[in-house]
Design a protein around this motif. Structure first.
Motif, PDB file in Angstrom:
ATOM      1  N   ILE A 130       2.238 -10.356   7.736  1.00  0.00           N
ATOM      2  CA  ILE A 130       1.414  -9.409   8.487  1.00  0.00           C
ATOM      3  C   ILE A 130       2.253  -8.639   9.504  1.00  0.00           C
ATOM      4  CG2 ILE A 130       0.687 -10.758  10.525  1.00  0.00           C
ATOM      5  CD1 ILE A 130      -2.188  -9.850   9.838  1.00  0.00           C
ATOM      6  N   ALA A 131       3.432  -9.194   9.847  1.00  0.00           N
ATOM      7  CA  ALA A 131       4.317  -8.517  10.799  1.00  0.00           C
ATOM      8  C   ALA A 131       5.221  -7.508  10.100  1.00  0.00           C
ATOM      9  CB  ALA A 131       5.168  -9.550  11.539  1.00  0.00           C
ATOM     10  N   LEU A 132       5.181  -7.472   8.760  1.00  0.00           N
ATOM     11  CA  LEU A 132       6.075  -6.574   8.023  1.00  0.00           C
ATOM     12  C   LEU A 132       5.371  -5.255   7.724  1.00  0.00           C
ATOM     13  CD1 LEU A 132       7.505  -9.133   5.428  1.00  0.00           C
ATOM     14  CD2 LEU A 132       8.532  -8.402   7.589  1.00  0.00           C
ATOM     15  N   PRO A 133       6.010  -4.122   8.029  1.00  0.00           N
ATOM     16  CA  PRO A 133       5.422  -2.831   7.640  1.00  0.00           C
ATOM     17  C   PRO A 133       5.307  -2.728   6.127  1.00  0.00           C
ATOM     18  CG  PRO A 133       7.258  -2.555   9.180  1.00  0.00           C
ATOM     19  CD  PRO A 133       7.280  -3.992   8.742  1.00  0.00           C
ATOM     20  N   GLY A 134       4.360  -1.906   5.656  1.00  0.00           N
ATOM     21  CA  GLY A 134       4.156  -1.744   4.221  1.00  0.00           C
ATOM     22  C   GLY A 134       5.413  -1.271   3.505  1.00  0.00           C
ATOM     23  N   ILE A 135       6.225  -0.455   4.194  1.00  0.00           N
ATOM     24  CA  ILE A 135       7.463   0.048   3.574  1.00  0.00           C
ATOM     25  C   ILE A 135       8.407  -1.117   3.282  1.00  0.00           C
ATOM     26  CG2 ILE A 135       9.552   1.378   4.081  1.00  0.00           C
ATOM     27  CD1 ILE A 135       7.779   3.414   5.480  1.00  0.00           C
ATOM     28  N   VAL A 136       8.452  -2.093   4.180  1.00  0.00           N
ATOM     29  CA  VAL A 136       9.328  -3.261   3.962  1.00  0.00           C
ATOM     30  C   VAL A 136       8.814  -4.091   2.786  1.00  0.00           C
ATOM     31  CG1 VAL A 136      10.199  -5.383   5.007  1.00  0.00           C
ATOM     32  CG2 VAL A 136      10.008  -3.309   6.385  1.00  0.00           C
ATOM     33  N   VAL A 137       7.485  -4.226   2.684  1.00  0.00           N
ATOM     34  CA  VAL A 137       6.903  -4.946   1.548  1.00  0.00           C
ATOM     35  C   VAL A 137       7.273  -4.235   0.237  1.00  0.00           C
ATOM     36  CG1 VAL A 137       4.743  -5.665   0.439  1.00  0.00           C
ATOM     37  CG2 VAL A 137       5.007  -5.881   2.926  1.00  0.00           C
ATOM     38  N   GLY A 138       7.205  -2.901   0.241  1.00  0.00           N
ATOM     39  CA  GLY A 138       7.614  -2.136  -0.943  1.00  0.00           C
ATOM     40  C   GLY A 138       9.084  -2.344  -1.258  1.00  0.00           C
ATOM     41  N   PHE A 139       9.912  -2.401  -0.215  1.00  0.00           N
ATOM     42  CA  PHE A 139      11.346  -2.616  -0.408  1.00  0.00           C
ATOM     43  C   PHE A 139      11.611  -3.995  -1.009  1.00  0.00           C
ATOM     44  CE2 PHE A 139      15.653  -3.534   1.415  1.00  0.00           C
ATOM     45  CZ  PHE A 139      16.335  -2.592   0.671  1.00  0.00           C
ATOM     46  N   PHE A 140      10.865  -5.013  -0.543  1.00  0.00           N
ATOM     47  CA  PHE A 140      10.984  -6.343  -1.124  1.00  0.00           C
ATOM     48  C   PHE A 140      10.689  -6.301  -2.631  1.00  0.00           C
ATOM     49  CE2 PHE A 140      10.014  -9.172   2.845  1.00  0.00           C
ATOM     50  CZ  PHE A 140      11.187  -8.722   3.424  1.00  0.00           C
ATOM     51  N   GLY A 236      -3.917   1.071   2.631  1.00  0.00           N
ATOM     52  CA  GLY A 236      -2.496   0.853   2.911  1.00  0.00           C
ATOM     53  C   GLY A 236      -1.637   1.972   2.328  1.00  0.00           C
ATOM     54  N   TYR A 237      -0.742   2.544   3.143  1.00  0.00           N
ATOM     55  CA  TYR A 237       0.051   3.701   2.704  1.00  0.00           C
ATOM     56  C   TYR A 237       1.527   3.371   2.490  1.00  0.00           C
ATOM     57  CZ  TYR A 237       2.713   8.018   3.098  1.00  0.00           C
ATOM     58  OH  TYR A 237       3.603   9.033   2.875  1.00  0.00           O
ATOM     59  N   GLY A 238       2.119   2.590   3.400  1.00  0.00           N
ATOM     60  CA  GLY A 238       3.562   2.384   3.388  1.00  0.00           C
ATOM     61  C   GLY A 238       4.083   1.814   2.082  1.00  0.00           C
ATOM     62  N   THR A 239       3.372   0.832   1.525  1.00  0.00           N
ATOM     63  CA  THR A 239       3.852   0.175   0.305  1.00  0.00           C
ATOM     64  C   THR A 239       3.875   1.142  -0.874  1.00  0.00           C
ATOM     65  OG1 THR A 239       2.938  -1.915   1.103  1.00  0.00           O
ATOM     66  CG2 THR A 239       3.463  -1.789  -1.235  1.00  0.00           C
ATOM     67  N   ILE A 240       2.783   1.891  -1.067  1.00  0.00           N
ATOM     68  CA  ILE A 240       2.747   2.809  -2.214  1.00  0.00           C
ATOM     69  C   ILE A 240       3.686   3.991  -1.990  1.00  0.00           C
ATOM     70  CG2 ILE A 240       0.758   4.122  -1.357  1.00  0.00           C
ATOM     71  CD1 ILE A 240       1.652   3.286  -5.022  1.00  0.00           C
ATOM     72  N   LEU A 249      -1.538   6.052  -5.658  1.00  0.00           N
ATOM     73  CA  LEU A 249      -2.832   5.702  -5.077  1.00  0.00           C
ATOM     74  C   LEU A 249      -3.292   6.870  -4.207  1.00  0.00           C
ATOM     75  CD1 LEU A 249      -2.253   1.967  -4.011  1.00  0.00           C
ATOM     76  CD2 LEU A 249      -2.884   2.881  -6.247  1.00  0.00           C
ATOM     77  N   LEU A 250      -4.587   6.904  -3.882  1.00  0.00           N
ATOM     78  CA  LEU A 250      -5.160   8.070  -3.205  1.00  0.00           C
ATOM     79  C   LEU A 250      -4.572   8.283  -1.805  1.00  0.00           C
ATOM     80  CD1 LEU A 250      -7.190  10.293  -3.703  1.00  0.00           C
ATOM     81  CD2 LEU A 250      -8.952   8.873  -2.665  1.00  0.00           C
ATOM     82  N   ALA A 251      -4.189   7.194  -1.127  1.00  0.00           N
ATOM     83  CA  ALA A 251      -3.621   7.348   0.224  1.00  0.00           C
ATOM     84  C   ALA A 251      -2.391   8.246   0.206  1.00  0.00           C
ATOM     85  CB  ALA A 251      -3.266   5.974   0.785  1.00  0.00           C
ATOM     86  N   ALA A 255      -1.688  11.987   2.449  1.00  0.00           N
ATOM     87  CA  ALA A 255      -0.502  12.330   3.241  1.00  0.00           C
ATOM     88  C   ALA A 255       0.201  13.559   2.675  1.00  0.00           C
ATOM     89  CB  ALA A 255       0.450  11.134   3.274  1.00  0.00           C
ATOM     90  N   ASP A 256       0.282  13.669   1.337  1.00  0.00           N
ATOM     91  CA  ASP A 256       0.952  14.815   0.706  1.00  0.00           C
ATOM     92  C   ASP A 256       0.241  16.121   1.045  1.00  0.00           C
ATOM     93  OD1 ASP A 256       3.018  13.507  -0.407  1.00  0.00           O
ATOM     94  OD2 ASP A 256       2.217  13.450  -2.455  1.00  0.00           O
ATOM     95  N   GLU A 257      -1.087  16.114   0.911  1.00  0.00           N
ATOM     96  CA  GLU A 257      -1.854  17.336   1.157  1.00  0.00           C
ATOM     97  C   GLU A 257      -1.673  17.823   2.594  1.00  0.00           C
ATOM     98  OE1 GLU A 257      -4.395  19.133  -1.163  1.00  0.00           O
ATOM     99  OE2 GLU A 257      -2.568  18.388  -2.082  1.00  0.00           O
TER     100      GLU A 257
END
Length: 297
Positions: A130-140, A236-240, A249-251, A255-257
């Motif tokens: 829970i302390a890890l940002p979504g980007i770090v989870v994606g990197f894992f 959740g945005y960072g992981t995707i 995913l829609l999130a 952000a893109d738009e």
């Protein structure tokens, strides 16, 4: 007629609860929280809704004026429709998978809650994600399931899986891990394990004991945890954002738009649909949990 102090006290409490003064006595203490919700929750949501309806700020090439087009684009565009479906599938599916693992795990852990040092250590390990940002989870996930990840070295079929739905599922299962384990552990602390021992003494197998004793007791809490964790995961945005080379995913489109195309009203419409999906999941699970709780009384 003699009136006991206990009955007098109960009468006073009933009178206090029923009086208008008592009902609003706690309002001053709640005001700061209510103000935070209004300023940072209700007001931005109102502005976002007006913008999505074409009544707020317009972006590059967007025509101002009332329209439902920004809200309904997600159903008209096949690509956005797929992203909406993927968001619901990954958000709800990953939490369900996590629950299948988490319920027996937290039940077993609750037996050893009295062992304080072990309990604290397990709590730290299991809530670390829970302390890890979504980007770090994606990197894992890329480290494990990327084109040159550890699994790719074991078998070429695993290479690049991080960017397909199976890899995204794996990432969001890890992302939802502490969001499922934490609330379930809080529920399991009051679980009466003597019920299981009684069932086992009467000859029930472990599997039958789980499905006929344990699961019915914890099911309302499990359903509520499912809705809460799924609502967080859907948004959740960072992981995707880290794994967006294939499936989306829609999130990501929200952000893109906004950031890449400056389509303010379009991004607002997609954000409202995403928020409704998350809020609908949360509301449905809480209603179902309430019904299950009432059916047990």
């Amino acid at each position: 007629m003699t009136v006991s102090p206990r009955s007098l006290g109960a009468g006073r409490r009933r009178g206090l609860r029923g009086s208008p003064d008592a009902r609003f006595a706690s309002l001053p203490a709640a005001l700061p929280g209510i103000l935070v919700l209004l300023v940072f929750g209700a007001v931005p949501l109102g502005i976002l809704t007006l913008t999505a309806l074409g009544l707020g700020a317009a972006g590059s090439g967007e025509e101002p004026g009332f329209t439902l087009g920004h809200l309904l684009q997600v159903f008209a565009d096949p690509g956005l429709r797929t992203e909406l479906w993927n968001s619901a599938l990954v958000g709800i599916g990953s939490v369900i998978i996590m629950l299948v693992v988490g319920v027996p795990l937290t039940l077993a852990m609750s037996r050893h809650e009295q062992n304080r040092p072990v309990s604290v250590l397990v709590n730290v390990i299991f809530t670390l994600p829970i302390a890890l940002p979504g980007i770090v989870v994606g990197f894992f996930t890329i480290l494990m399931l990327g084109r040159t990840g550890l699994f790719a070295q074991a078998g070429p079929a695993f290479g690049g899986m991080a960017y397909a739905l199976p890899g995204i599922f794996a990432a969001y299962i890890y992302f939802s891990f502490p969001r499922v384990i934490g609330p379930l552990r809080a529920v399991m602390t009051s679980f009466d394990h003597s019920l299981l021992e009684t069932a086992r003494t009467l000859g029930a197998s472990r599997v039958r004991t789980f499905f006929t004793v344990s699961l019915p007791i914890v099911l309302p809490a499990v359903v509520e945890v499912l809705g809460t964790a799924a609502a967080v995961t859907i948004g959740g945005y960072g992981t995707i954002a880290t794994l967006s080379q294939g499936e989306r995913l829609l999130a990501l489109s929200v952000a893109d738009e906004l950031s890449n195309h400056y389509q303010v009203a379009s991004a607002s419409g997609l954000a409202i649909v995403l928020a409704l999906l998350a809020a609908g999941t949360l509301g449905l699970s809480r209603s179902l949990a309430h019904l299950l709780e009432r059916s047990r009384r």
